[in-house]
Design an enzyme around this catalytic site. Structure first.
Site, PDB file in Angstrom:
ATOM      1  N   GLY A 104      -2.513   3.957   2.765  1.00 54.20           N
ATOM      2  CA  GLY A 104      -3.551   3.549   3.712  1.00 54.20           C
ATOM      3  C   GLY A 104      -4.458   2.641   2.931  1.00 54.20           C
ATOM      4  O   GLY A 104      -4.807   1.611   3.684  1.00 54.20           O
ATOM      5  N   ARG A 132       0.363   4.049  11.931  1.00 57.22           N
ATOM      6  CA  ARG A 132      -1.039   4.326  11.451  1.00 57.22           C
ATOM      7  C   ARG A 132      -1.734   3.312  12.162  1.00 57.22           C
ATOM      8  O   ARG A 132      -1.498   1.955  11.859  1.00 57.22           O
ATOM      9  CB  ARG A 132      -1.089   4.455  10.000  1.00 57.22           C
ATOM     10  CG  ARG A 132      -0.258   5.552   9.494  1.00 57.22           C
ATOM     11  CD  ARG A 132      -0.365   5.925   7.939  1.00 57.22           C
ATOM     12  NE  ARG A 132      -1.550   6.285   7.531  1.00 57.22           N
ATOM     13  CZ  ARG A 132      -1.857   6.251   6.284  1.00 57.22           C
ATOM     14  NH1 ARG A 132      -1.015   6.122   5.326  1.00 57.22           N
ATOM     15  NH2 ARG A 132      -3.024   6.982   6.058  1.00 57.22           N
ATOM     16  N   SER A 178     -10.549   6.087  10.781  1.00 58.53           N
ATOM     17  CA  SER A 178     -10.454   5.897   9.421  1.00 58.53           C
ATOM     18  C   SER A 178     -11.644   5.245   8.769  1.00 58.53           C
ATOM     19  O   SER A 178     -11.885   4.228   9.152  1.00 58.53           O
ATOM     20  CB  SER A 178      -9.308   5.135   9.026  1.00 58.53           C
ATOM     21  OG  SER A 178      -9.100   4.868   7.771  1.00 58.53           O
ATOM     22  N   GLN A 180     -11.665   3.828   6.291  1.00 62.48           N
ATOM     23  CA  GLN A 180     -11.023   2.978   5.149  1.00 62.48           C
ATOM     24  C   GLN A 180     -11.247   1.371   5.965  1.00 62.48           C
ATOM     25  O   GLN A 180     -11.298   0.409   5.444  1.00 62.48           O
ATOM     26  CB  GLN A 180      -9.514   2.936   4.855  1.00 62.48           C
ATOM     27  CG  GLN A 180      -9.246   4.296   4.163  1.00 62.48           C
ATOM     28  CD  GLN A 180      -7.966   4.379   3.639  1.00 62.48           C
ATOM     29  OE1 GLN A 180      -7.081   3.958   4.540  1.00 62.48           O
ATOM     30  NE2 GLN A 180      -7.473   5.261   2.769  1.00 62.48           N
ATOM     31  N   GLU A 326      -9.136  15.241   3.699  1.00 58.85           N
ATOM     32  CA  GLU A 326      -7.935  15.143   2.766  1.00 58.85           C
ATOM     33  C   GLU A 326      -7.793  16.503   2.260  1.00 58.85           C
ATOM     34  O   GLU A 326      -6.673  16.973   1.761  1.00 58.85           O
ATOM     35  CB  GLU A 326      -8.011  14.319   1.763  1.00 58.85           C
ATOM     36  CG  GLU A 326      -9.024  14.422   0.798  1.00 58.85           C
ATOM     37  CD  GLU A 326      -9.410  12.834   0.106  1.00 58.85           C
ATOM     38  OE1 GLU A 326      -9.431  12.865  -1.310  1.00 58.85           O
ATOM     39  OE2 GLU A 326      -9.425  11.988   0.605  1.00 58.85           O
ATOM     40  N   LYS A 423       3.468   9.975  -4.538  1.00 58.08           N
ATOM     41  CA  LYS A 423       2.751   9.185  -3.746  1.00 58.08           C
ATOM     42  C   LYS A 423       1.321   8.963  -4.615  1.00 58.08           C
ATOM     43  O   LYS A 423       0.607   7.968  -4.880  1.00 58.08           O
ATOM     44  CB  LYS A 423       2.251   9.559  -2.276  1.00 58.08           C
ATOM     45  CG  LYS A 423       1.581   8.556  -1.520  1.00 58.08           C
ATOM     46  CD  LYS A 423       1.219   9.192   0.006  1.00 58.08           C
ATOM     47  CE  LYS A 423       0.986   7.950   0.669  1.00 58.08           C
ATOM     48  NZ  LYS A 423      -0.481   7.775   0.409  1.00 58.08           N
TER      49      LYS A 423
END
Length: 459
Positions: A104, A132, A178, A180, A326, A423
């Site tokens: 992401g 996404r 999100s 982000q 998360e 990851k």
């Protein structure tokens, strides 16, 4: 949601038969590493990044920046104090192709950077990355003057036609899916001609600690940021145009990746110490101290680090995880082993993460005999006796570590594609078994001859 078939091998999750007592050195923070790489790439002078995380997500970010012309040299720091990356800014250029994997931070943080490149930059990635959301970044960049081809999907693949600069200015976005989206615009904003004013228009904003992290790191690099936390207008962030300073930054341990190891202390009634836990941090994982204490443990933060001790019982919890989404998979795993029901709320946005985490957790825990129900914004979990079985991960690293936590208490859990943990947490299987076998006075998690007995099905 489809089950992964890329790495079908099953990993027998170790089953603990005694209390864990270990010191676990957790690798660096992915969130800090990738933000630092972007800021260093946009700086006016070279900088150092010490103890960076080397994982799939961070190596994808580093390679993407190299593709755009940034110099990133891997080696040791100038004082020989361990691994460090030297980041040497350069003129950004295309044509280039960026592989985002399923990261992401890469798919969202780098399109604004690509607007500053001279030439087209194509973004592509794993199949899941196409699903996404990117509309918040794409629409915002268009409003700020960028040209982006995405066939109006609001998702990958896409091409940013970099013009060497971006006007910037005010823009309104809905970042409900999100946080982000906000961080992506703020990180590159000092290089925009007018900076940026980002106004969030949605009803919710998840993962606020990650936006605080972005703001703190921008300020440390010399940017001027006006934001709600320091008396600014609610849901509005302003970054002025300026040069960014090259920094010498040491990356904190990834506190969210410490979660499964601390959970092991709670499950087994044992003790785990994580060295170098910061006394002040914007990482969401710091909330584990409060959450895990409420679930039945106790913690002590000293110069050595954070020591978490389990009581031998796990209590259910009613908690809003909106700011720390998360952490949900690991908390759900513990809740399935608790002595009372749990309600996890505020995490509807997890349906848009590496996988639909709410659906995946429900399916996999129930597949082991659990009682998990999805709600509009989370999960209701009623503890029931669990049995072994295959736990699918859907190429999601946090699903894999959640399965490992359950496996401590439930014999016969087999984790499909445990390699997906690379990851953000390289060598997780070795770290995990090393924790179970370790000498508690040894900093690190290499297997040792001392420690609790551990059953390893199929070993």
């Amino acid at each position: 949601m489809t089950e992964s078939s890329v790495h079908p091998a099953l990993w027998p999750a170790p089953h603990a038969t005694g209390a864990v007592d270990a010191t676990v050195t957790v690798p660096g923070s992915k969130s800090v590493t990738n933000r630092a790489l972007v800021l260093a790439a946009l700086s006016s002078e070279p900088g150092w990044l010490r103890r960076p995380l080397r994982s799939r997500d961070t190596l994808l970010m580093a390679q993407a920046l190299r593709t755009l012309g940034v110099g990133i040299e891997e080696g040791v720091g100038p004082d020989g104090s361990g691994e460090a990356w030297r980041i040497i800014p350069a003129g950004l250029h295309g044509p280039a192709t960026v592989d985002v994997g399923n990261a992401g931070t890469v798919m969202r943080f780098l399109p604004p950077v690509a607007c500053l490149a001279d030439g087209p930059v194509r973004f592509d990635g794993d199949a899941r990355s196409y699903e996404r959301p990117l509309h918040g970044v794409i629409d915002a960049l268009r409003a700020l003057g960028a040209r982006i081809d995405d066939d109006l999907r609001g998702a990958l693949p896409l091409t940013v036609h970099g013009a060497g600069a971006l006007d910037g200015g005010p823009v309104a976005i809905d970042a409900s899916s999100s946080s982000q989206f906000v961080s992506a615009l703020l990180l590159s904003a000092p290089r925009f001609n007018q900076g940026v004013e980002v106004r969030h228009t949605g009803s919710t904003l998840p993962s606020m600690p990650h936006i605080r992290m972005t703001v703190d790191m921008l300020r440390a690099a010399g940017a001027q940021v006006d934001e709600p936390e320091t008396g600014g207008e609610p849901n509005v962030w302003r970054v002025s145009p300026s040069a960014l300073l090259g920094r010498d930054l040491t990356v904190e341990p990834d506190l969210s990746n410490a979660q499964p190891f601390l959970a092991a202390a709670l499950v087994t009634g044992g003790r785990v110490t994580v060295p170098d836990w910061p006394t002040r941090t914007t990482q969401p994982g710091d909330a584990l101290r409060e959450i895990f204490t409420a679930m039945g443990g106790s913690c002590e933060l000293t110069e050595r680090g954070l020591t978490f001790t389990g009581s031998g019982r796990i209590h259910g919890i009613d908690v809003d995880l909106g700011e720390v989404g998360e952490l949900t998979p690991g908390i759900a795993a513990l809740a399935a082993l608790a002595d009372s029901p749990s309600t996890l709320s505020g995490v509807a946005h997890l349906r848009l993460h590496e996988t639909d985490r709410l659906a995946a957790l429900t399916k996999e825990i129930n597949g082991l005999g659990g009682d998990v129900t999805e709600t509009a914004d989370g999960l209701m979990i009623k503890p029931r006796p669990l049995q072994g079985g295959v736990f699918h991960t859907y190429d999601d690293h946090r699903m894999a570590t959640a399965a490992a936590v359950i496996g401590l208490a439930v014999p016969g859990v087999e984790v499909e594609n445990v390699a997906t943990t690379a990851k953000t947490l390289p060598d997780f299987p070795d770290l995990w078994t090393g924790m179970l076998d370790s000498d508690p006075d040894t900093v690190g998690v290499s297997p040792g001859a001392l420690g609790i007995p551990v059953e390893k099905p199929g070993a």
